[in-house]
Design a protein around this motif. Sequence first.
Motif, PDB file in Angstrom:
ATOM      1  N   GLY A  98      27.174  47.187 -27.811  1.00 46.17           N
ATOM      2  CA  GLY A  98      26.393  48.192 -28.366  1.00 46.17           C
ATOM      3  C   GLY A  98      26.786  49.531 -28.370  1.00 46.17           C
ATOM      4  N   LYS A  99      26.388  50.771 -29.940  1.00 44.63           N
ATOM      5  CA  LYS A  99      26.794  51.889 -29.285  1.00 44.63           C
ATOM      6  C   LYS A  99      25.825  52.549 -28.335  1.00 44.63           C
ATOM      7  CE  LYS A  99      28.908  52.960 -33.247  1.00 44.63           C
ATOM      8  NZ  LYS A  99      28.861  53.838 -34.935  1.00 44.63           N
TER       9      LYS A  99
ATOM     10  N   GLY B 232      31.880  52.131 -29.996  1.00 48.44           N
ATOM     11  CA  GLY B 232      32.224  53.431 -30.676  1.00 48.44           C
ATOM     12  C   GLY B 232      31.938  54.200 -29.815  1.00 48.44           C
ATOM     13  N   ALA B 233      31.546  55.724 -29.934  1.00 47.75           N
ATOM     14  CA  ALA B 233      32.028  56.752 -29.083  1.00 47.75           C
ATOM     15  C   ALA B 233      31.128  57.284 -28.251  1.00 47.75           C
ATOM     16  CB  ALA B 233      32.014  57.786 -30.615  1.00 47.75           C
TER      17      ALA B 233
ATOM     18  N   CYS C 243      39.494  51.367 -26.270  1.00 52.49           N
ATOM     19  CA  CYS C 243      39.965  50.468 -27.423  1.00 52.49           C
ATOM     20  C   CYS C 243      40.321  52.157 -27.750  1.00 52.49           C
ATOM     21  CB  CYS C 243      39.118  50.345 -28.474  1.00 52.49           C
ATOM     22  SG  CYS C 243      38.747  48.424 -27.723  1.00 52.49           S
ATOM     23  N   MET C 244      41.267  52.622 -26.882  1.00 54.43           N
ATOM     24  CA  MET C 244      41.391  54.044 -26.756  1.00 54.43           C
ATOM     25  C   MET C 244      42.512  54.546 -25.676  1.00 54.43           C
ATOM     26  SD  MET C 244      38.632  56.695 -25.572  1.00 54.43           S
ATOM     27  CE  MET C 244      37.641  56.443 -23.663  1.00 54.43           C
ATOM     28  N   VAL C 245      43.522  55.705 -26.279  1.00 54.89           N
ATOM     29  CA  VAL C 245      44.415  56.290 -24.758  1.00 54.89           C
ATOM     30  C   VAL C 245      43.254  57.652 -24.801  1.00 54.89           C
ATOM     31  CG1 VAL C 245      46.069  57.612 -24.316  1.00 54.89           C
ATOM     32  CG2 VAL C 245      46.352  55.633 -25.700  1.00 54.89           C
ATOM     33  N   PRO C 246      42.962  57.193 -22.920  1.00 56.89           N
ATOM     34  CA  PRO C 246      41.889  57.737 -22.471  1.00 56.89           C
ATOM     35  C   PRO C 246      42.747  59.817 -22.725  1.00 56.89           C
ATOM     36  CG  PRO C 246      42.225  56.311 -21.138  1.00 56.89           C
ATOM     37  CD  PRO C 246      42.952  56.168 -22.182  1.00 56.89           C
TER      38      PRO C 246
ATOM     39  N   ALA D 215      35.785  53.547 -28.124  1.00 50.46           N
ATOM     40  CA  ALA D 215      36.881  54.092 -29.350  1.00 50.46           C
ATOM     41  C   ALA D 215      37.065  55.243 -29.027  1.00 50.46           C
ATOM     42  CB  ALA D 215      36.314  53.922 -30.819  1.00 50.46           C
ATOM     43  N   GLU D 216      36.209  55.978 -28.432  1.00 49.35           N
ATOM     44  CA  GLU D 216      36.370  57.820 -28.560  1.00 49.35           C
ATOM     45  C   GLU D 216      35.758  58.216 -27.580  1.00 49.35           C
ATOM     46  OE1 GLU D 216      35.853  61.574 -31.346  1.00 49.35           O
ATOM     47  OE2 GLU D 216      34.780  59.870 -31.630  1.00 49.35           O
TER      48      GLU D 216
END
Length: 417
Positions: A313-314, A334-335, A382-385, A360-361
Amino acid sequence: MAMRLFLLLLPLVFLSTLVEAQAIIAVDLSALREIKNSLTDITSFSPNAFFTSWDFTASDPCSSFAGITCSSFIPRRVTTLTLGTGLSDSPGLAGTLSPAISNLSELTQLVLFTGIVTGPIPSQIGTLKKLSVISLTNNRLTGSIPTSIFTLPNLHTLDLSHNQLTGTIPGSIYELSSLKVVVLGSNKLSGEIPPLPTELLHLDLSNNVLSGMLPVKIRMPLTLRYLSVSGNRLWGPLSVLESLSELVYLDLSMNRFSGTIPSSLFRSTLSSMFLQRNNLTGGVPQPPPFSSTTATVYGPGSTVDLSHNSLSGKLTNTLAGVETLFLNNNRFTGAVPKDYVESVYSGNTRTLYLQHNYIAEFPVKEGLALPDSVALCLSYNCMVPPVPVGFMACPASAGEQISRPVNQCSAFNTSMA
């Protein structure tokens, strides 16, 4: 006149001689001799050797023997016995514990400092009804914990940690209403945790081979402030901890606990919580509404480790501000909430590990540099830092991959929808 003065002083001289002759009762002196005969200084020629002062020709062992204190009344009795110097440069004692300790019937405290003392704990210790403290730590004691210890009506502290004790924890421990501190960590104890004394404050059973669930038939002591059972084979839900409102330190790491984390454990008064490497699921709950009677903000020195579980979860704002926070190797999505980011950039959060999730963020603050004192790791999400964050703070176990493969992220987000 001189003769009269002599006659007046004669009773005082006689009394002084009598006090000196009865400085310690014979049974205690004999017990001390047997204790010395069963133990030896590992380095007997060291100036810090413990038994150097144990000269049995001395007129008053109560004042000359290291490690003992005596009662003030005549005949004097040994009331505390501390074996070893406890100094960092002293290797301690070797040998075995003599059953003659049980002859020190006025003993209230028995302490054995770090050494290589072997053999069993004498069951005769259970006859010392005035004992309030037993501390026999960091040696090589073997065998089981004598059940007789759990008949001592005044026992307050029991520390047998860092030995090689086996067997189970006697169920009679529940009967000791005076027992407040139990430290049995780093042994080879097995079986289940029995029901515990109702007013226990400190319990450390870490690094044994205990199995089963936390006690449920009789609820956990509501007075507990320190609880560590890390490094065992315990399993089951954590719901039995919901009512432990006095906890300030909790370590259940490296077990097999499952289910969700009770929301009552996410509070700033529980400033040290270690739940890593279990099978926990669910997420981090929303913070409770702030009130004048409930502080919700974690402060300096706080540590929370939820890593290596299956939490998902977030992220909520609940753990924002924790000084040392490990959330890595879970399934968070999530972010990252801005409160976490602000806490990192202000230096309130000094360590934040979020690697190996599905985040993601991470909304970095433009124009602000990350403090040198902060360790932040965001790799394999799930992001590029963000570039200003870098990867210098990531541990070697985080790997070298910057982010997850796209198919993992899409598949995971679809399954979570």
